[in-house]
Write a protein that holds these residues in place. Structure first.
Motif, PDB file in Angstrom:
ATOM      1  N   ARG A 138      36.877  76.537  33.507  1.00  0.00           N
ATOM      2  CA  ARG A 138      38.248  76.041  33.293  1.00  0.00           C
ATOM      3  C   ARG A 138      38.233  74.740  32.506  1.00  0.00           C
ATOM      4  N   ARG A 139      37.234  73.881  32.766  1.00  0.00           N
ATOM      5  CA  ARG A 139      37.116  72.638  31.993  1.00  0.00           C
ATOM      6  C   ARG A 139      36.922  72.940  30.512  1.00  0.00           C
ATOM      7  N   ARG A 140      36.041  73.890  30.215  1.00  0.00           N
ATOM      8  CA  ARG A 140      35.803  74.244  28.820  1.00  0.00           C
ATOM      9  C   ARG A 140      37.051  74.851  28.190  1.00  0.00           C
ATOM     10  N   LEU A 141      37.742  75.680  28.938  1.00  0.00           N
ATOM     11  CA  LEU A 141      38.980  76.270  28.436  1.00  0.00           C
ATOM     12  C   LEU A 141      40.029  75.188  28.211  1.00  0.00           C
ATOM     13  N   ASN A 142      40.042  74.185  29.066  1.00  0.00           N
ATOM     14  CA  ASN A 142      40.978  73.067  28.910  1.00  0.00           C
ATOM     15  C   ASN A 142      40.746  72.350  27.585  1.00  0.00           C
ATOM     16  N   ILE A 143      39.463  72.158  27.224  1.00  0.00           N
ATOM     17  CA  ILE A 143      39.141  71.528  25.944  1.00  0.00           C
ATOM     18  C   ILE A 143      39.559  72.434  24.785  1.00  0.00           C
ATOM     19  N   ALA A 144      39.309  73.724  24.923  1.00  0.00           N
ATOM     20  CA  ALA A 144      39.692  74.668  23.862  1.00  0.00           C
ATOM     21  C   ALA A 144      41.206  74.662  23.642  1.00  0.00           C
ATOM     22  N   ALA A 145      41.970  74.557  24.724  1.00  0.00           N
ATOM     23  CA  ALA A 145      43.427  74.533  24.595  1.00  0.00           C
ATOM     24  C   ALA A 145      43.901  73.278  23.863  1.00  0.00           C
ATOM     25  N   GLY A 146      43.215  72.167  24.095  1.00  0.00           N
ATOM     26  CA  GLY A 146      43.604  70.916  23.439  1.00  0.00           C
ATOM     27  C   GLY A 146      43.147  70.800  22.005  1.00  0.00           C
ATOM     28  N   THR A 147      42.268  71.722  21.579  1.00  0.00           N
ATOM     29  CA  THR A 147      41.735  71.657  20.213  1.00  0.00           C
ATOM     30  C   THR A 147      42.036  72.922  19.421  1.00  0.00           C
ATOM     31  N   ILE A 148      42.949  73.761  19.917  1.00  0.00           N
ATOM     32  CA  ILE A 148      43.224  75.051  19.281  1.00  0.00           C
ATOM     33  C   ILE A 148      43.701  74.870  17.841  1.00  0.00           C
ATOM     34  N   HIS A 149      44.351  73.737  17.543  1.00  0.00           N
ATOM     35  CA  HIS A 149      44.900  73.483  16.206  1.00  0.00           C
ATOM     36  C   HIS A 149      43.957  72.653  15.330  1.00  0.00           C
ATOM     37  N   ARG A 150      42.714  72.468  15.785  1.00  0.00           N
ATOM     38  CA  ARG A 150      41.708  71.699  15.051  1.00  0.00           C
ATOM     39  C   ARG A 150      42.211  70.296  14.673  1.00  0.00           C
ATOM     40  N   PRO A 151      42.479  69.467  15.682  1.00  0.00           N
ATOM     41  CA  PRO A 151      42.976  68.112  15.396  1.00  0.00           C
ATOM     42  C   PRO A 151      41.913  67.259  14.722  1.00  0.00           C
ATOM     43  N   LYS A 152      42.364  66.300  13.934  1.00  0.00           N
ATOM     44  CA  LYS A 152      41.458  65.365  13.280  1.00  0.00           C
ATOM     45  C   LYS A 152      41.096  64.204  14.208  1.00  0.00           C
ATOM     46  N   LEU A 153      41.959  63.933  15.189  1.00  0.00           N
ATOM     47  CA  LEU A 153      41.726  62.906  16.199  1.00  0.00           C
ATOM     48  C   LEU A 153      41.891  63.549  17.568  1.00  0.00           C
ATOM     49  N   LEU A 154      40.868  63.443  18.407  1.00  0.00           N
ATOM     50  CA  LEU A 154      40.907  64.064  19.727  1.00  0.00           C
ATOM     51  C   LEU A 154      40.710  63.002  20.798  1.00  0.00           C
ATOM     52  N   LEU A 155      41.580  63.013  21.796  1.00  0.00           N
ATOM     53  CA  LEU A 155      41.482  62.130  22.946  1.00  0.00           C
ATOM     54  C   LEU A 155      40.982  62.950  24.131  1.00  0.00           C
ATOM     55  N   LEU A 156      39.806  62.624  24.614  1.00  0.00           N
ATOM     56  CA  LEU A 156      39.203  63.329  25.751  1.00  0.00           C
ATOM     57  C   LEU A 156      39.206  62.392  26.953  1.00  0.00           C
ATOM     58  N   ASP A 157      39.958  62.750  27.977  1.00  0.00           N
ATOM     59  CA  ASP A 157      40.104  61.903  29.158  1.00  0.00           C
ATOM     60  C   ASP A 157      39.284  62.481  30.309  1.00  0.00           C
ATOM     61  N   GLU A 158      38.107  61.903  30.557  1.00  0.00           N
ATOM     62  CA  GLU A 158      37.223  62.323  31.649  1.00  0.00           C
ATOM     63  C   GLU A 158      36.993  63.843  31.639  1.00  0.00           C
ATOM     64  N   PRO A 159      36.465  64.417  30.550  1.00  0.00           N
ATOM     65  CA  PRO A 159      36.417  65.877  30.430  1.00  0.00           C
ATOM     66  C   PRO A 159      35.361  66.566  31.283  1.00  0.00           C
ATOM     67  N   THR A 160      34.468  65.812  31.941  1.00  0.00           N
ATOM     68  CA  THR A 160      33.405  66.463  32.726  1.00  0.00           C
ATOM     69  C   THR A 160      33.529  66.197  34.219  1.00  0.00           C
TER      70      THR A 160
END
Length: 311
Positions: A142-164
């Motif tokens: 689910r954590r990995r899927l959460n990251i995929a959902a936040g990057t589905i549009h290939r953002p140039k700037l990504l904010l990752l808040d405690e992803p692990t």
């Protein structure tokens, strides 16, 4: 867009909640293709800063820009991705359905959406679980899927808040690989964590935040040099307890004696270690073990704040 334009600029941000300063005159910048770690204990202000950047919290003062644009600009929003600390997925939907949904939120459709979903399912290693209910997946999945959902549009700037947070070691390694791949593709990342080993491993530079203030900023080597200088920790273990007179002499020389171990702070190990060993040999101390420890981010943090990182 010119590479000279910074992905993120923050100038003098302050924010209070019920009289408590969550952010206190925070300034920092994120460089193109960089992973900037935001390192601090829980409650230090990391998540508040991220929420200000994505527009979920309005600051009391200060300003910020995303690739030179105001964060409220729709063009800036399309360049920005955000992965929250909390799992933000629909449990009753499958991974494929979740990614389709989040892709539509980001304006993708038709063939572009289908390609993005297929790409991200493969990227996170869930292509073979694409049609299962998400709430039946493991926490790491689910954590990995959460990251995929936040990057589905290939953002140039990504904010990752405690992803692990809360993931098993295997999933953590997979997430580290995903983050490195994002960086190789040119994504700039602001990575919040309270795990020092993550900051050391992944981040090009590190901003240490505590009580809403940025108290240090630089590479690991720069932070060590700025706070601890060139000193390293030398520990020598003896075979037997040290006489009281010798303990007092070592203390007078600036060492710390703990049971059968003596701890020195050395700046030039090549010159000082032979001196230490020679002195101990003259005192008839049988050396059982010797360790030289390079200063870590934990050493830096404790020096700056005087308290444990995970409090």
């Amino acid at each position: 867009m010119s590479e000279a334009i910074l992905p993120l600029e923050v100038r003098g941000l302050s924010k209070s909640f019920d009289g408590r300063r969550a952010l206190d005159d925070v300034s920092l910048e994120l460089r193109p293709g960089e992973i900037l770690g935001l390192l601090g204990p829980n409650g230090a202000g990391k998540t508040t800063l991220v929420r200000v950047v994505v527009g979920r919290v309005r600051p009391d003062s200060g300003e910020l820009s995303v690739f030179g644009l105001a964060s409220s600009d729709r063009a800036a929003a399309s360049l920005l991705g955000w992965v929250t600390q909390e799992i933000a997925l629909y449990g009753f939907l499958s991974p494929r359905q979740n990614l389709m949904t989040f892709g539509r939120y980001q304006g993708l459709s038709d063939a572009d959406l289908e390609a993005a979903v297929a790409r991200n399912l493969e990227w996170i290693g869930l292509a073979d679980r694409a049609n299962e209910r998400t709430d039946r997946l493991s926490g790491g999945m689910r954590r990995r899927l959460n990251i995929a959902a936040g990057t589905i549009h290939r953002p140039k700037l990504l904010l990752l808040d405690e992803p692990t947070v809360g993931v098993d070691p295997q999933s953590r390694e997979k997430i580290y690989g995903m983050i490195e791949e994002l960086r190789r593709e040119g994504t700039s990342l602001l990575y919040t964590t309270h795990y020092m080993e993550e900051a050391e491993r992944l981040c090009d530079r590190i901003a240490v935040i505590d009580h809403g203030k940025i108290i240090a900023l630089g590479t690991k080597e720069e932070l060590v040099r700025q706070t601890l200088g060139q000193k390293q920790a030398l520990s020598v273990a003896s075979d037997s307890p040290l006489p009281e007179a010798l303990r007092q002499e070592l203390t007078r020389r600036g060492a710390v004696v703990d049971e059968n171990e003596i701890h020195f702070s050395v700046q030039d190990p090549a010159a000082e270690i032979p001196e230490v060993l020679g002195f101990l040999r003259d005192q008839k101390v049988a050396v059982r073990d010797l360790r030289l420890k390079v200063p870590t981010l934990e050493s830096v943090f404790l020096h700056l704040t005087g308290r444990e990182l995970r409090e």
